[in-house]
Design a protein around this motif. Structure first.
Motif, PDB file in Angstrom:
ATOM      1  N   SER A 139       0.840  -1.190   0.000  1.00  0.00           N
ATOM      2  CA  SER A 139       0.000   0.000   0.000  1.00  0.00           C
ATOM      3  C   SER A 139       0.875   1.240   0.000  1.00  0.00           C
ATOM      4  CB  SER A 139      -0.919   0.009   1.225  1.00  0.00           C
ATOM      5  OG  SER A 139      -1.829  -1.065   1.181  1.00  0.00           O
ATOM      6  N   THR A 140       0.340   2.310  -0.582  1.00  0.00           N
ATOM      7  CA  THR A 140       1.074   3.570  -0.630  1.00  0.00           C
ATOM      8  C   THR A 140       0.166   4.702  -0.178  1.00  0.00           C
ATOM      9  OG1 THR A 140       0.496   3.789  -2.974  1.00  0.00           O
ATOM     10  CG2 THR A 140       2.645   2.845  -2.457  1.00  0.00           C
ATOM     11  N   VAL A 141       0.785   5.774   0.299  1.00  0.00           N
ATOM     12  CA  VAL A 141       0.062   6.954   0.769  1.00  0.00           C
ATOM     13  C   VAL A 141       0.713   8.183   0.142  1.00  0.00           C
ATOM     14  CG1 VAL A 141      -0.584   8.365   2.755  1.00  0.00           C
ATOM     15  CG2 VAL A 141      -0.564   5.867   2.950  1.00  0.00           C
ATOM     16  N   GLY A 142      -0.104   9.058  -0.428  1.00  0.00           N
ATOM     17  CA  GLY A 142       0.420  10.282  -1.014  1.00  0.00           C
ATOM     18  C   GLY A 142      -0.586  10.896  -1.964  1.00  0.00           C
ATOM     19  N   PRO A 143      -0.310  12.129  -2.409  1.00  0.00           N
ATOM     20  CA  PRO A 143      -1.247  12.809  -3.314  1.00  0.00           C
ATOM     21  C   PRO A 143      -1.372  12.085  -4.650  1.00  0.00           C
ATOM     22  CG  PRO A 143       0.362  14.337  -2.367  1.00  0.00           C
ATOM     23  CD  PRO A 143       0.846  12.965  -2.058  1.00  0.00           C
ATOM     24  N   LEU A 144      -2.574  12.090  -5.190  1.00  0.00           N
ATOM     25  CA  LEU A 144      -2.810  11.555  -6.523  1.00  0.00           C
ATOM     26  C   LEU A 144      -2.607  12.652  -7.558  1.00  0.00           C
ATOM     27  CD1 LEU A 144      -6.059   9.438  -6.011  1.00  0.00           C
ATOM     28  CD2 LEU A 144      -3.791   8.547  -6.548  1.00  0.00           C
ATOM     29  N   ASP A 145      -2.057  12.296  -8.688  1.00  0.00           N
ATOM     30  CA  ASP A 145      -1.908  13.233  -9.797  1.00  0.00           C
ATOM     31  C   ASP A 145      -3.116  13.061 -10.716  1.00  0.00           C
ATOM     32  OD1 ASP A 145      -1.093  14.958 -11.743  1.00  0.00           O
ATOM     33  OD2 ASP A 145       0.505  13.657 -12.534  1.00  0.00           O
ATOM     34  N   GLU A 146      -4.254  13.643 -10.298  1.00  0.00           N
ATOM     35  CA  GLU A 146      -5.472  13.465 -11.092  1.00  0.00           C
ATOM     36  C   GLU A 146      -5.351  14.148 -12.440  1.00  0.00           C
ATOM     37  OE1 GLU A 146      -9.308  13.591  -9.098  1.00  0.00           O
ATOM     38  OE2 GLU A 146      -8.281  13.724  -7.159  1.00  0.00           O
ATOM     39  N   ALA A 147      -4.604  15.243 -12.502  1.00  0.00           N
ATOM     40  CA  ALA A 147      -4.396  15.891 -13.795  1.00  0.00           C
ATOM     41  C   ALA A 147      -3.599  14.998 -14.731  1.00  0.00           C
ATOM     42  CB  ALA A 147      -3.680  17.226 -13.599  1.00  0.00           C
ATOM     43  N   TRP A 156     -12.306   0.408  -1.089  1.00  0.00           N
ATOM     44  CA  TRP A 156     -11.995   0.650  -2.489  1.00  0.00           C
ATOM     45  C   TRP A 156     -10.484   0.581  -2.669  1.00  0.00           C
ATOM     46  CZ3 TRP A 156     -15.622   3.580   0.167  1.00  0.00           C
ATOM     47  CH2 TRP A 156     -16.932   3.558  -0.334  1.00  0.00           C
ATOM     48  N   PRO A 157     -10.014   0.204  -3.862  1.00  0.00           N
ATOM     49  CA  PRO A 157      -8.555   0.124  -4.071  1.00  0.00           C
ATOM     50  C   PRO A 157      -7.837   1.455  -3.867  1.00  0.00           C
ATOM     51  CG  PRO A 157      -9.703  -1.117  -5.768  1.00  0.00           C
ATOM     52  CD  PRO A 157     -10.767  -0.379  -4.994  1.00  0.00           C
ATOM     53  N   ILE A 158      -8.377   2.532  -4.454  1.00  0.00           N
ATOM     54  CA  ILE A 158      -7.722   3.840  -4.366  1.00  0.00           C
ATOM     55  C   ILE A 158      -8.729   4.843  -3.822  1.00  0.00           C
ATOM     56  CG2 ILE A 158      -6.471   5.631  -5.623  1.00  0.00           C
ATOM     57  CD1 ILE A 158      -5.942   3.518  -7.798  1.00  0.00           C
ATOM     58  N   VAL A 159      -8.376   5.515  -2.753  1.00  0.00           N
ATOM     59  CA  VAL A 159      -9.288   6.440  -2.077  1.00  0.00           C
ATOM     60  C   VAL A 159      -8.622   7.795  -1.928  1.00  0.00           C
ATOM     61  CG1 VAL A 159     -10.475   6.954   0.095  1.00  0.00           C
ATOM     62  CG2 VAL A 159     -10.524   4.631  -0.824  1.00  0.00           C
ATOM     63  N   ARG A 160      -9.400   8.835  -2.239  1.00  0.00           N
ATOM     64  CA  ARG A 160      -8.946  10.201  -1.962  1.00  0.00           C
ATOM     65  C   ARG A 160      -9.866  10.828  -0.931  1.00  0.00           C
ATOM     66  NH1 ARG A 160     -10.574  15.129  -3.894  1.00  0.00           N
ATOM     67  NH2 ARG A 160     -11.562  14.325  -5.796  1.00  0.00           N
ATOM     68  N   ILE A 161      -9.285  11.469   0.071  1.00  0.00           N
ATOM     69  CA  ILE A 161     -10.055  12.202   1.072  1.00  0.00           C
ATOM     70  C   ILE A 161     -10.303  13.611   0.540  1.00  0.00           C
ATOM     71  CG2 ILE A 161     -10.174  12.960   3.463  1.00  0.00           C
ATOM     72  CD1 ILE A 161     -10.090   9.915   3.103  1.00  0.00           C
ATOM     73  N   ARG A 194     -10.560   3.086   4.531  1.00  0.00           N
ATOM     74  CA  ARG A 194     -11.372   2.522   3.437  1.00  0.00           C
ATOM     75  C   ARG A 194     -10.494   2.135   2.244  1.00  0.00           C
ATOM     76  NH1 ARG A 194     -14.498   0.630   6.338  1.00  0.00           N
ATOM     77  NH2 ARG A 194     -13.050   1.430   7.904  1.00  0.00           N
ATOM     78  N   ALA A 195      -9.265   2.587   2.204  1.00  0.00           N
ATOM     79  CA  ALA A 195      -8.388   2.334   1.053  1.00  0.00           C
ATOM     80  C   ALA A 195      -7.703   0.984   1.189  1.00  0.00           C
ATOM     81  CB  ALA A 195      -7.347   3.443   0.941  1.00  0.00           C
ATOM     82  N   GLN A 196      -7.528   0.321   0.048  1.00  0.00           N
ATOM     83  CA  GLN A 196      -6.828  -0.959   0.028  1.00  0.00           C
ATOM     84  C   GLN A 196      -5.389  -0.815  -0.457  1.00  0.00           C
ATOM     85  OE1 GLN A 196      -9.942  -2.507  -2.628  1.00  0.00           O
ATOM     86  NE2 GLN A 196     -10.140  -4.230  -1.236  1.00  0.00           N
ATOM     87  N   HIS A 197      -5.198  -0.115  -1.580  1.00  0.00           N
ATOM     88  CA  HIS A 197      -3.877  -0.061  -2.201  1.00  0.00           C
ATOM     89  C   HIS A 197      -3.219   1.316  -2.108  1.00  0.00           C
ATOM     90  CE1 HIS A 197      -4.924  -3.981  -3.510  1.00  0.00           C
ATOM     91  NE2 HIS A 197      -5.794  -3.592  -4.427  1.00  0.00           N
ATOM     92  N   HIS A 198      -4.019   2.361  -2.289  1.00  0.00           N
ATOM     93  CA  HIS A 198      -3.424   3.703  -2.226  1.00  0.00           C
ATOM     94  C   HIS A 198      -4.403   4.661  -1.556  1.00  0.00           C
ATOM     95  CE1 HIS A 198      -0.855   7.083  -3.349  1.00  0.00           C
ATOM     96  NE2 HIS A 198      -1.981   7.739  -3.602  1.00  0.00           N
TER      97      HIS A 198
END
Length: 791
Positions: free
Chosen positions: A510-518, A643-648, A685-689
């Protein structure tokens, strides 16, 4: 990261087949040549493009301990015999069962060859003979390829911008494989079995699987304590396998069990996996079968605002307490809330402790006088709810599920079981707690939950685990996520007041950090603090071109928005529950002041803030969860989901810094335990990221962090887990003994007692056809209001 890598051929290696990697290539694969963070960047789009389904068998993940089916990313290779090059051509998503078939040699070494063979036959609809012939063919190919060395080509990764460490030279790859396996350098590379790599001589052969996954040490301790006959309290962290642990307990006995689930969907799912001797139900379903079915017609009745119910109680005069004015509708709403508080309590009768504390009351004495009036109204409502056909009762007060549950609880039901399993015990109300504890004389009791996830106190729930005197055990290893997300959860746990700390699943990265949605990193779920925040996220994601779903669906909000459109236009609404409302202002007043309308308030607020046209237009664009790219939810509704990838989302506010009383010039940040519990639920709630979003402030707080402790001056229900035994031992009765006893410390108690007695007499005998009593009721109300004002 693109979902299809440059040069990737998605036609290579379709279906399920045994794909044995040459022994000279073992342990030098893709994951050994890329950083873990880059591997996770590769892994997420591969899983996402398949809809989180195995590309061989079509199944998704099932992380329950006794099933433990995960999704893996597997490499598909081509081998250039002439050039001696092993080329990565494709990444595929396989479930752990299909992945085991693919590596059939490893499955045999681990003692899982029978399960792998059966799965291969099932997926491909093969006979056993066809499957064995296929395995033999794969073994012959593997033998041939294992006699030589291979150069590793990872060009599709470098073409996608992944930094690849220089792969070992072909001869080094073979040496690495030999060393890792424990072979001698001069050992033959031809295996003793054509399809199975030779096992290290010193390594013990694992026991063959029995069809169920092994329990952790903590789960095994729970099983041993249960079989020894102890009552248990199991604190299970997020994703730590609490339901599977309960199934393991139930499997140790042939006795009749009863599993009490938090909601119907959990009960239905649990019923499929528990032994036949265990009945999985909700507590309300038991109450409905015993009592509630008699009130089905009243459960389906339209909502009625308090302003229309007040005359049925003879309330037509406001009360004044200093500057605080309580209207007839407000008094009626307070009486209904009193009944609801009583329904959640373990008490036998309605008393002053159930009356809500209204904001703006001048002092405690004013509240006691107010409570003396409201209790009588509440008792009349409760009597009407129980016996609508009795003389003087109208049968017109709103009837809810908590009402028939309380009626059932007052019968002191004896549940027909040998053991009783209570799930989600941290969100249990004292009424259910008492029923649970009352079974102790004939049943073994087990309650399981996570006190750090107690997020429903605002609707009458109480963490009953802290007072229950069973053997205390913990489940701290999460099967849902790896160590990085477990560490994130552990940042919040100290501020929830709990001592439990989580460890991650060693099989998951698992990883934690900002997603690059752009840049194309799209979360599977966005979790918000409020319903309004969720609507804002939905609009932003739709504007960005994503397919979006709202957790729980948008049906209730759509129906309410259509009702708002009608009422705002002066038309009657066809909304079943709001037929009796003549304007949208009446609906606003109802949700702001009536306890029965609290469930609608978040939806009404969204409509008022966004406007009916915007809300309807947004809802028209929503997708179902199965078709959506992103699911938007509040943290409360996300409880129990993953969910696999969760953003707060960005609407979890940072608590403001305050001067530190212990350090000159220092600052502190106080975290409310309820805030910490909700944050803990959200990040787990996050599984992978996990993108922690607005909760990332916990890593760089603007001051020293501590838990907020707020003095509570209001009466609270301390539950019955401990007090039930004191009640039995001392013969205590928690019934209300009248207003006079509550007011003994007030001046002129005799006069106050007379007032309350007279008021009780007025309201207890009040009847719509009696013309004399309303004046008496008004007179006594004015007397009491005058006393309250003087105090």
């Amino acid at each position: 990261m693109p979902e299809v890598l440059p040069g990737e051929d998605r036609t290579v290696g379709d279906g399920l087949f045994v794909d044995l990697v040459p022994s000279s290539c073992w342990f030098t694969n893709v994951r050994s040549c890329v950083d873990p963070a880059d591997w996770e960047r590769l892994r997420r789009p591969v899983l996402r493009r398949t809809g989180y389904r195995c590309e061989a068998c079509g199944r998704g993940e099932d992380r329950r301990t006794d099933i433990a089916r995960y999704l893996d990313v597997h490499e598909r290779w081509t081998y250039d015999e002439a050039a001696g090059v092993q080329t990565l051509r494709r990444l595929v998503c396989l479930c752990s069962d299909c992945h085991l078939v693919t590596h059939f040699g490893y499955a045999t070494v681990q003692g899982h060859d029978a399960e792998a063979l059966a799965h291969l036959c099932t997926v491909n609809s093969w006979t056993r003979e066809q499957a064995l012939a296929h395995i033999a063919d794969a073994g012959r190919v593997w033998e041939q390829r294992s006699t030589r060395t291979w150069e590793l080509d990872l060009g599709i990764l470098t073409g996608a911008g992944i930094t690849v460490r220089q792969p070992p030279a072909p001869q080094q790859r073979a040496q690495i494989a030999d060393k890792t396996l424990g072979y001698e350098a001069t050992a033959s590379t031809t295996p003793s079995s054509p399809s199975v790599p030779r096992q290290r001589a010193a390594a013990p052969r694992p026991a063959r699987a029995t069809g169920k996954k092994r329990l952790t040490g903590e789960q095994q301790a729970a099983v041993e304590a249960f079989t020894a006959g102890y009552d248990l309290t199991i604190q299970a962290g997020a994703g730590a396998g609490k339901t599977s642990t309960l199934r393991a307990l139930a499997a140790t006995t042939a006795g009749r069990g009863l599993y009490l689930a938090f909601n119907k969907s959990i009960a239905t799912e649990a019923g499929r996996s528990f032994p036949p001797s265990v009945q999985a139900v909700t507590s309300h379903s038991l109450a409905y079968a015993a009592v509630g079915h008699r009130y089905q017609a009243r459960l389906a009745a339209p909502r009625i605002p308090s302003i229309e119910l007040a005359p049925r109680l003879g309330i037509d005069t406001p009360l004044m307490f200093g500057e605080r004015r309580v209207t007839p509708a407000g008094q009626c709403a307070a009486a209904q809330k009193t009944v609801l508080n009583f329904c959640h309590s373990a008490d036998d009768t309605i008393g002053h402790r159930h009356v809500p504390h209204l904001p703006g009351m001048p002092d405690r004495r004013s509240h006691r006088v107010f409570a003396g009036i409201i209790v009588d109204y509440a008792r009349r409502i409760w009597n009407d709810l129980q016996t609508p056909d009795a003389p003087g009762n109208s049968g017109g007060f709103p009837f809810g599920h908590d009402h028939y549950f309380k009626m059932w609880a007052l019968t002191e039901p004896s549940l027909d079981c040998d053991f009783l399993l209570l799930d989600e015990a941290q969100d249990t109300n004292p009424a259910l707690e008492k029923i649970f504890c009352d079974q102790r004389d004939h049943a073994q009791l087990v309650m399981v939950g996570d006190s750090a996830q107690a997020i429903y106190g605002w609707r009458g729930a109480r963490d009953v685990m802290t007072d229950f005197d069973g053997v205390g055990l913990t489940l701290s290893r999460s099967f849902r996520f790896g160590d990085a997300i477990a560490d994130e959860a552990n940042h919040w746990l100290p501020y929830t007041g709990q001592t439990l700390r989580l460890t991650g699943n060693p099989d998951l990265t698992s990883t934690v950090g900002p997603l690059d949605e752009a840049g194309g990193d799209v979360p599977d779920a966005v979790l918000c603090r409020t319903n309004g925040g969720a609507m804002g996220e939905i609009m932003a994601l739709l504007a960005a071109g994503h397919r979006v779903a709202l957790c729980g669906g948008g049906g209730p909000l759509r129906s309410l928005a259509l009702a708002a459109r009608d009422l705002q236009a002066g038309r009657p609404t066809q909304h079943h529950e709001l037929q009796l409302f003549t304007s949208w202002d009446r609906v606003r007043d109802y949700v702001d002041h009536d306890p029965a309308g609290q469930d609608l308030k978040p939806l009404v607020d969204i409509i008022d803030r966004r406007g009916v046209p915007a809300v309807l237009a947004t809802l028209d664009e929503l997708s179902s969860e199965n078709d959506a790219e992103v699911v938007v939810s509040t943290a409360h509704k996300a409880k129990g989901r993953e969910w696999p990838i969760v953003r707060i989302a960005d609407n979890f506010p940072t608590p403001p810094p305050q001067p530190d009383p212990d350090t000159a010039g220092g600052t502190i940040v106080e975290i409310d335990p309820d805030y910490a519990c909700l944050a803990y639920v959200a990040v787990t709630r996050a599984q992978h990221h996990l993108d922690p979003g607005s909760l990332d402030w916990i890593h760089h707080p603007p001051g020293r962090v501590r838990t907020r402790t707020t003095p509570d001056n209001t009466p609270t229900d301390r539950g019955v887990s401990g007090s039930v035994h004191r009640h039995r031992a001392e013969g205590r009765d928690h019934r209300d003994h009248g207003a006079g006893q509550d007011l003994q410390r007030d001046r002129d108690p005799q006069r106050i007692g007379e007032i309350l007695a007279s008021h009780r007499a007025c309201t207890a005998t009040r009847h719509p056809s009696d013309p004399d009593l309303p004046a008496a009721a008004r007179r006594w109300a004015r007397v009491m209001t005058g006393l309250a004002s003087r105090w």
